[in-house]
Design a protein around this motif. Structure first.
Motif: not given
Ligand code: UD2
Length: 318
Positions: A1-28
């Motif tokens: 899989m060539s996309q970044p992974v966030v464990t705990g990505g539905a959590g308070f901090i994890g979801s902030a990392v997910v949003r930051a990744l997408i804001a920086e251009g990650a497609a998925r």
């Protein structure tokens, strides 16, 4: 899989990392979460770009395919509470130690580019000197602190012995929108926010003169992304704080001033495992990772209050 992974990505901090990744251009982005404390609602703004695997990190067979080949894994899944690790030590150990070991193993075997691990400032315990620098000997005071420290040790050992690139970030009392205030184990500022908006006193454990380096969630998410990119840092540990230090009494007074109210807190007995003072030295994180927090405590408090207020409004509408 060539996309970044966030464990705990539905959590308070994890979801902030997910949003930051997408804001920086990650497609998925792939999120692995067992929804023990995470919530799907935390991902609603980015739901179309997130692949969610509902799995426990202790279930190796489920998580291994999801991390295989990922350029980077942000490991934020944890049971994050000092008191909970005292009342439920087995559960906390399983999540924070066994889960972390499994994740590192899957990452190493799956050829992951780098693991960024959410470590904790609790590892320091009570140091004689402030601010706390990464070279100080750790003195964990709670099972949670010991577990998070074990994760750091494993992360650097995986770098040393197995060639997996890892970076550990010691988070310092992160707060901000989406932090769940509803549990007795919730972070103190989320509880303070709920209390002030409901115009009732919080309970402060001890005399309220204990101090913390409260760090706004977006600053921590930004640092996670920097740690994923930085060169020549594998196996190392860095402070992820704001650099300031405020007592609980001071923060409650700031909130009262912002809201234009005067409410006296209720004081209870001190909490077992509590660290007295906490403040991060940011020099290493600034020099090696480019850490540059953008949000003062007051700015973070105002933003977070606005978010909780909007949530209250939503709830009262429905
Ligand atoms: C620790 C770590 C933090 C993070 C966190 C995860 C330290 C210094 N910090 O946070 O980096 O890993 O664990 O959970 O170890 N309190 C009250 N009333 C309440 C709730 C809390 O007075 O209703 C007090 C509590 O006793 C403590 C302070 O507020 O003195 C902060 O507590 P917390 O649970 O928000 O975070 P803490 O410091 O255990």
């Amino acid at each position: 899989m060539s996309q970044p992974v966030v464990t705990g990505g539905a959590g308070f901090i994890g979801s902030a990392v997910v949003r930051a990744l997408i804001a920086e251009g990650a497609a998925r982005v792939t999120v692995i979460d067992n929804f023990a404390t995470g919530r799907r609602a935390n991902l609603k703004e980015v739901a179309g770009q997130v692949d969610v695997l509902e799995a426990d990190l202790c279930d190796y067979e489920s998580i291994a395919p999801a991390v295989e080949g990922a350029p980077v894994v942000f490991h934020l899944a944890a049971i994050p509470s000092v008191p909970r690790s005292i009342t439920e030590p087995v559960l906390a150990h399983r999540s924070n130690v066994d889960g972390t070991f499994n994740l590192l193993l899957a990452a190493q075997r799956g050829g992951v580019g780098r693991v960024v691990y959410a470590a904790s400032s609790s590892a320091y315990g009570d140091t004689e000197v402030l601010p706390k620098t990464e070279s100080m000997a750790p003195r964990p005071k709670s099972p949670y602190a010991a577990q998070k420290l074990m994760g750091e040790y494993y992360a650097s050992v995986f770098a040393e012995c197995f060639g997996l690139e890892t970076v550990s970030l010691r988070f310092f009392n992160v707060f901000g929108p989406r932090q769940d205030p509803s549990s007795p184990y919730s972070g103190v500022l989320s509880i303070f926010m709920k209390c002030i908006l409901e115009r009732r006193p919080p309970t402060i454990y001890g005399d309220g003169e204990q101090s913390r380096d409260f760090t706004y969630v977006e600053d921590v998410a930004a640092l996670c992304l920097k740690a994923a990119q930085a060169g020549d840092v594998s196996g190392q540990v860095f402070n992820a704080g704001n650099g300031g230090r405020f007592t609980l009494n001071q923060v409650w007074r700031m909130l009262c001033e912002i809201e234009g109210v005067s409410i006296e807190p209720v004081y209870g007995p001190p909490r077992a495992g509590d660290v007295r003072h906490s403040q991060a030295d940011l020099s290493a994180a600034a020099a090696c990772l480019g850490h540059a927090p953008r949000f003062s405590l007051e700015e973070g408090l105002r933003r977070t209050l606005d978010w909780y207020r909007a949530q209250q409004f939503e709830t009262s509408k429905s």
